[in-house]
Design a protein around this motif. Structure first.
Motif, PDB file in Angstrom:
ATOM      1  N   LEU A  11       0.832  -0.960   0.491  1.00  0.00           N
ATOM      2  CA  LEU A  11      -0.108  -0.572  -0.010  1.00  0.00           C
ATOM      3  C   LEU A  11       0.969   1.368   0.057  1.00  0.00           C
ATOM      4  CD1 LEU A  11      -2.867  -1.084   2.478  1.00  0.00           C
ATOM      5  CD2 LEU A  11      -3.230  -0.842   0.039  1.00  0.00           C
TER       6      LEU A  11
ATOM      7  N   PHE B  49      -0.385   4.992  -1.308  1.00  0.00           N
ATOM      8  CA  PHE B  49      -2.073   4.951  -0.931  1.00  0.00           C
ATOM      9  C   PHE B  49      -2.271   5.543   1.015  1.00  0.00           C
ATOM     10  CE2 PHE B  49      -4.086   2.029  -3.674  1.00  0.00           C
ATOM     11  CZ  PHE B  49      -4.404   2.949  -4.583  1.00  0.00           C
TER      12      PHE B  49
ATOM     13  N   TRP C 273      -3.849   4.515 -10.188  1.00  0.00           N
ATOM     14  CA  TRP C 273      -4.296   3.534 -10.175  1.00  0.00           C
ATOM     15  C   TRP C 273      -5.957   3.917 -10.805  1.00  0.00           C
ATOM     16  CZ3 TRP C 273      -2.367  -0.641  -8.833  1.00  0.00           C
ATOM     17  CH2 TRP C 273      -1.111  -0.979  -8.169  1.00  0.00           C
TER      18      TRP C 273
ATOM     19  N   PHE D 129     -10.022   4.111 -10.024  1.00  0.00           N
ATOM     20  CA  PHE D 129     -10.930   2.306  -9.129  1.00  0.00           C
ATOM     21  C   PHE D 129     -12.708   3.273 -10.455  1.00  0.00           C
ATOM     22  CE2 PHE D 129      -8.040   3.240  -6.344  1.00  0.00           C
ATOM     23  CZ  PHE D 129      -8.114   2.460  -5.194  1.00  0.00           C
TER      24      PHE D 129
ATOM     25  N   PRO E  57     -16.219  -2.339  -5.640  1.00  0.00           N
ATOM     26  CA  PRO E  57     -15.561  -2.424  -4.891  1.00  0.00           C
ATOM     27  C   PRO E  57     -14.534  -3.508  -4.125  1.00  0.00           C
ATOM     28  CG  PRO E  57     -17.464  -1.760  -4.087  1.00  0.00           C
ATOM     29  CD  PRO E  57     -17.815  -2.085  -5.272  1.00  0.00           C
TER      30      PRO E  57
ATOM     31  N   PHE F  90     -11.852  -3.370  -6.465  1.00  0.00           N
ATOM     32  CA  PHE F  90     -10.445  -2.125  -6.284  1.00  0.00           C
ATOM     33  C   PHE F  90      -9.105  -2.416  -6.320  1.00  0.00           C
ATOM     34  CE2 PHE F  90     -13.479   1.436  -3.818  1.00  0.00           C
ATOM     35  CZ  PHE F  90     -14.549   1.336  -5.290  1.00  0.00           C
TER      36      PHE F  90
ATOM     37  N   THR G  54      -6.784  -1.660  -4.042  1.00  0.00           N
ATOM     38  CA  THR G  54      -6.171  -1.705  -2.973  1.00  0.00           C
ATOM     39  C   THR G  54      -7.185  -3.218  -2.152  1.00  0.00           C
ATOM     40  OG1 THR G  54      -8.719  -0.361  -2.299  1.00  0.00           O
ATOM     41  CG2 THR G  54      -6.411   0.552  -2.094  1.00  0.00           C
TER      42      THR G  54
ATOM     43  N   TRP H  43      -9.075  -5.136   6.492  1.00  0.00           N
ATOM     44  CA  TRP H  43     -10.205  -5.106   5.580  1.00  0.00           C
ATOM     45  C   TRP H  43     -11.621  -6.013   5.012  1.00  0.00           C
ATOM     46  CZ3 TRP H  43      -7.859  -1.532   3.040  1.00  0.00           C
ATOM     47  CH2 TRP H  43      -6.570  -1.388   2.855  1.00  0.00           C
TER      48      TRP H  43
ATOM     49  N   HIS I 180     -13.823  -2.568   5.617  1.00  0.00           N
ATOM     50  CA  HIS I 180     -13.171  -1.215   4.329  1.00  0.00           C
ATOM     51  C   HIS I 180     -12.220  -1.764   3.267  1.00  0.00           C
ATOM     52  CE1 HIS I 180     -12.241   0.280   8.961  1.00  0.00           C
ATOM     53  NE2 HIS I 180     -12.002   0.842   7.747  1.00  0.00           N
ATOM     54  N   TYR I 181     -12.895  -0.915   1.716  1.00  0.00           N
ATOM     55  CA  TYR I 181     -12.059  -1.670   0.689  1.00  0.00           C
ATOM     56  C   TYR I 181     -11.313  -0.494   0.152  1.00  0.00           C
ATOM     57  CZ  TYR I 181     -16.780  -3.819  -0.291  1.00  0.00           C
ATOM     58  OH  TYR I 181     -17.455  -5.014  -0.178  1.00  0.00           O
ATOM     59  N   ARG I 182     -10.658   0.565   0.802  1.00  0.00           N
ATOM     60  CA  ARG I 182      -9.939   1.855   0.817  1.00  0.00           C
ATOM     61  C   ARG I 182      -9.194   1.392   2.127  1.00  0.00           C
ATOM     62  NH1 ARG I 182     -10.161   6.048  -3.798  1.00  0.00           N
ATOM     63  NH2 ARG I 182     -12.278   4.975  -5.309  1.00  0.00           N
ATOM     64  N   PRO I 183      -8.074   2.179   2.123  1.00  0.00           N
ATOM     65  CA  PRO I 183      -7.481   3.148   3.879  1.00  0.00           C
ATOM     66  C   PRO I 183      -8.527   3.914   4.093  1.00  0.00           C
ATOM     67  CG  PRO I 183      -5.386   3.105   2.081  1.00  0.00           C
ATOM     68  CD  PRO I 183      -6.894   2.791   1.574  1.00  0.00           C
TER      69      PRO I 183
END
Length: 429
Positions: free
Chosen positions: A220, A225, A260, A262, A267, A270, A272, A313, A316-319
């Motif tokens: 990451l 990210f 990247w 998106f 999702p 993604f 990430t 995670w 979560h899909y993104r940080p």
């Protein structure tokens, strides 16, 4: 009427039958048309032609008009000095080599029906040029050609993998890491994934594979990210600290996050999520290539890829951005695609480069066991006027390659199907 079509007629003797005479009045008999030349020089090498009963061996040049000899400056090129026959449709000018030798010309008569079939292919605006005509090709012949397309595709993969292998000083694990990373991009993000893998040396990845958190931080962070976010996100703060240590220790540079994509991705696709899935896979099997070599069947291979990222995670899909809970474990379809695009080419290349047919055969056998891919190209082969039954990944891979490398490029005369369509109404001499 292009020269590719004239080459096709000459090579397969699909011109009109009859008694043949050259422009010099010599009786001509084609013993062997020669071998087509894909490099510079005459169009066909090592042809055997009888002129007035005397056997000549040499090269053949083909043009629509004889005067093209001069337009292409062949008379200035010594490679054309041993041409024994000039095959043309229109003999509009006598031609000579650079040494002053006159080259006999022969006007090849093109069968009208054969030309019409070829013209129909070129003008057809269907999904493939032979759409609506492919029914004249037997299922056995089509299956054989699709199998050949699969092997041709895998052989081309060998070239790319051999380049990576040479750069990695024959480290197959590093080759796997680069190829696997690219395929974790699942098409749209393939380029940034490969860039990340090449910018993050495998040795550093291996040294930090003792904990999944370290690899998540490494991937990451290298993807750009972890540059900013809320300070109250404890897990992300942990990854940021971990990445900063690794980054300064090894002098790493992240790739810009804007690389990247998106947009229009679900999702679960993604980048990430794909990055942390890759981290979980390597943390679970840091010597993945060695484990793969010991796999005896497809279920063993699949089991190696069923890994799951850290609990963070699940929601979560993104940080730094929470989401409804959902497992981020790699799904069966994603695993199969990774096997198709990573494991199979690597095994085929490993067997090819090491002279071990066992691994090549295993790769093809696994493709025959895997279900066909689901994508626009595969679906296209089921359109009216084609309607193919595609059951295995071996078939779908061959057909995808056929579509991209032959149909889309209108290389019909190099394709067994196009060859059959053009020649089905032609009587050979």
């Amino acid at each position: 009427m292009n020269e590719e079509f004239l080459h096709f007629l000459w090579q397969h003797k699909f011109y009109k039958q009859g008694l043949f005479y050259t422009s010099c009045g010599q009786k001509m008999e084609v013993i062997h048309p020669g071998l087509i030349n894909t490099n510079s020089g005459p169009d066909f090498f090592n042809a055997k032609i009888k002129l007035d009963g005397v056997l000549w061996a040499g090269n053949v040049e083909i043009h629509y008009k004889a005067s093209d000899w001069y337009r292409h400056n062949h008379y200035k090129d010594s490679l054309y000095d041993n041409v024994i026959l000039h095959v043309v449709v229109s003999d509009d000018e006598d031609v000579f080599t650079g040494k002053g030798r006159r080259i006999p010309a022969w006007e090849m008569e093109v069968p009208e029906r054969t030309y019409q079939d070829y013209d129909n292919l070129l003008r057809n605006r269907g999904w493939i040029p032979c759409q609506g005509m492919i029914d004249g090709v037997s299922g056995f012949e089509l299956a054989g050609w699709v199998e050949r397309m699969l092997i041709e595709k895998l052989e081309k993969k060998v070239e790319g993998i051999e380049t990576i292998l040479h750069a990695s000083k024959n480290d197959w694990q590093e080759v796997l890491f680069i190829v696997l990373s690219r395929n974790f991009g699942f098409g749209l993000n393939g380029d940034p994934f490969e860039r990340l893998a090449r910018q993050t040396p495998w040795k550093i990845v291996a040294r930090n594979s003792d904990a999944p958190e370290k690899l998540e931080a490494l991937f990451l962070g290298q993807a750009g990210f972890l540059n900013q976010g809320r300070t109250d996100d404890r897990y992300m703060s942990l990854l940021q600290r971990e990445y900063n240590l690794i980054k300064h220790k090894y002098g790493l540079e992240p790739i810009p996050a804007h690389n990247w994509k998106f947009l229009r991705l679900r999702p679960g696709n993604f980048p990430t999520i794909r990055l942390v899935q890759l981290a979980a896979l390597i943390a679970r099997s840091p010597f993945l290539f060695d484990h793969l070599l010991r796999c005896n069947n497809l279920s063993d291979v699949r089991s190696l890829f069923y890994s799951e990222p850290q609990p963070y995670w699940i929601n979560h899909y993104r940080p730094f951005a929470s989401a409804p809970e959902k497992s981020k474990k790699l799904g069966k379809q994603a695993v199969d695609l990774i096997i198709i695009n990573t494991v199979v080419p690597l095994f085929f290349s490993y067997g090819r480069l090491r002279g071990q047919e066992y691994f090549k055969n295993k790769a093809i056998d696994w493709l025959n066991q895997l279900p066909a891919e689901k994508n626009q190209i595969v679906n296209g082969w089921k359109k009216p006027g084609i309607e193919l039954d595609i059951s295995s990944a071996a078939e779908s891979q061959g057909l995808v390659y056929l579509k991209k490398m032959y149909c889309d490029q209108r290389k019909c005369l190099s394709c067994r199907v196009g060859h059959r369509v053009v020649s089905q109404n032609t009587t050979r001499i």
